[in-house]
Design a protein around this motif. Structure first.
Motif, PDB file in Angstrom:
ATOM      1  N   SER A   1      -4.778   1.068  -2.657  1.00  0.00           N
ATOM      2  CA  SER A   1      -3.923   1.221  -1.486  1.00  0.00           C
ATOM      3  C   SER A   1      -4.748   1.156  -0.209  1.00  0.00           C
ATOM      4  CB  SER A   1      -3.160   2.554  -1.562  1.00  0.00           C
ATOM      5  OG  SER A   1      -2.355   2.749  -0.420  1.00  0.00           O
ATOM      6  N   ASP A   2      -5.867   1.858  -0.200  1.00  0.00           N
ATOM      7  CA  ASP A   2      -6.759   1.824   0.972  1.00  0.00           C
ATOM      8  C   ASP A   2      -7.298   0.410   1.202  1.00  0.00           C
ATOM      9  OD1 ASP A   2      -6.373   4.506   1.377  1.00  0.00           O
ATOM     10  OD2 ASP A   2      -8.266   5.127   0.455  1.00  0.00           O
TER      11      ASP A   2
ATOM     12  N   LEU B   1      -7.511   3.964  -4.140  1.00  0.00           N
ATOM     13  CA  LEU B   1      -8.502   3.048  -3.572  1.00  0.00           C
ATOM     14  C   LEU B   1      -7.899   1.663  -3.337  1.00  0.00           C
ATOM     15  CD1 LEU B   1     -11.699   3.977  -5.623  1.00  0.00           C
ATOM     16  CD2 LEU B   1     -11.303   4.374  -3.186  1.00  0.00           C
TER      17      LEU B   1
ATOM     18  N   LEU C   1      -4.741  -1.766   2.893  1.00  0.00           N
ATOM     19  CA  LEU C   1      -4.638  -1.454   4.324  1.00  0.00           C
ATOM     20  C   LEU C   1      -5.805  -2.053   5.101  1.00  0.00           C
ATOM     21  CD1 LEU C   1      -3.443   2.276   4.255  1.00  0.00           C
ATOM     22  CD2 LEU C   1      -2.101   0.246   4.815  1.00  0.00           C
ATOM     23  N   GLY C   2      -6.995  -1.998   4.514  1.00  0.00           N
ATOM     24  CA  GLY C   2      -8.159  -2.584   5.183  1.00  0.00           C
ATOM     25  C   GLY C   2      -8.001  -4.078   5.395  1.00  0.00           C
TER      26      GLY C   2
ATOM     27  N   ALA D   1       0.830  -1.203   0.000  1.00  0.00           N
ATOM     28  CA  ALA D   1       0.000   0.000   0.000  1.00  0.00           C
ATOM     29  C   ALA D   1       0.867   1.257   0.000  1.00  0.00           C
ATOM     30  CB  ALA D   1      -0.924  -0.003   1.217  1.00  0.00           C
TER      31      ALA D   1
END
Length: 286
Positions: free
Chosen positions: A113-114, A111, A117-118, A80
């Protein structure tokens, strides 16, 4: 090599399974593009080897809530961060393939990358110590990114702080996660964290040296990139020669080994490979 290959395979299989479960499904292609395009998988291997060197079961056979889960999580956090790095640097390639922001556009890349992380934090969420280790690393990483953009280092001390934040922090978290998975006490977690942070800094210094002196064909990528991008390389920020900079990497490696030996290690192939890694990052040619 069979020993390492088995662990790498377990990490890759779990990584693919996690990515296949990404929601919404529209992001699946993007996150797979980012995470499955290659990479050394050094950080996740540190997690697994750290767990094993403390007598823990890393979960190579598919157990959840294990070092393999944490290993995949730290790799997702790393990937990410690379998406963001490539956008900031306007880089066209990552690991020999088209960078995510070039392939899919900036919005989809961010998005992705996010999403990575999620998925990573879902793997850490069951253990408070694991969450703390990764959260601390992300704070340090963010501070490092900001420093590089708006307050670049101008001397060796500032460079070393940046290297600890941008590279050392995720290495630290990787080892701490392995110690957490093994049920280690806080002192041992800290010792493993210091080991890995120093390995990460040595890795970064050697990277700077190679960017300065290596043959691009042997290195497998263009050199002189740090100077071109006005990125704070140790040989650009300081008056150190490449040889002197490499000695700084050796010094960090030696301190890493001392930190590792201060912990209650169980002699194993995992511990041997952690020692080998501290040596390898200083002499690697790629």
């Amino acid at each position: 090599m069979e020993y390492l290959e088995r662990r790498r395979t377990a990490i890759e299989e779990r990584l693919e399974a996690v990515l296949d479960g990404v929601e919404p499904e529209a992001l699946t292609e993007q996150v797979r593009h980012v995470s499955l395009s290659g990479g050394k998988r050094v950080r996740p291997m540190v997690t697994v080897l750290s767990c094993e060197s403390l007598g823990g079961d890393p979960g190579l056979d598919g157990g959840r809530g294990t070092a393999v889960d944490y290993a995949v999580g730290i790799e997702l956090v790393h990937n990410a961060s690379l998406v963001v790095d490539d956008i900031i640097d306007a880089a066209d390639l990552r690991r020999g393939v088209t960078a995510a922001h070039v392939e899919y556009g900036h919005s989809a890349a961010i998005l992705a990358s996010d999403g990575l992380l999620g998925e990573a934090f879902a793997l850490f969420s069951a253990d408070e110590a694991a969450m703390q280790a990764v959260s601390d690393a992300m704070v340090e990483l963010g501070m490092g990114e900001a420093t590089e953009l708006v307050a670049q280092p101008s001397n060796e001390a500032e460079y070393m702080q940046l290297a600890r934040r941008k590279t050392g922090a995720l290495f630290r978290a990787a080892a701490e996660l392995g110690a957490v998975a093994a049920g280690a006490d806080p002192y041992t977690q800290e010792a493993f964290g210091e080991y890995a942070e120093r390995v990460g800094v040595a890795f970064q210094i050697r990277d700077d040296v190679l960017d300065e002196i290596a043959d691009p064909e042997e290195l497998g990528k263009p050199t002189g990139h740090d100077e071109e991008m006005e990125r704070p390389s140790i040989v650009q920020v300081t008056d150190l020669s490449p040889e002197e900079a490499n000695q700084r990497a050796r010094d960090e490696s030696d301190r890493a080994l001392r930190a590792l030996e201060s912990a209650d290690l169980q002699e194993s192939r995992g511990a041997d490979y952690l020692r080998d890694l501290a040596e390898f990052v200083v002499v690697r040619e790629k």
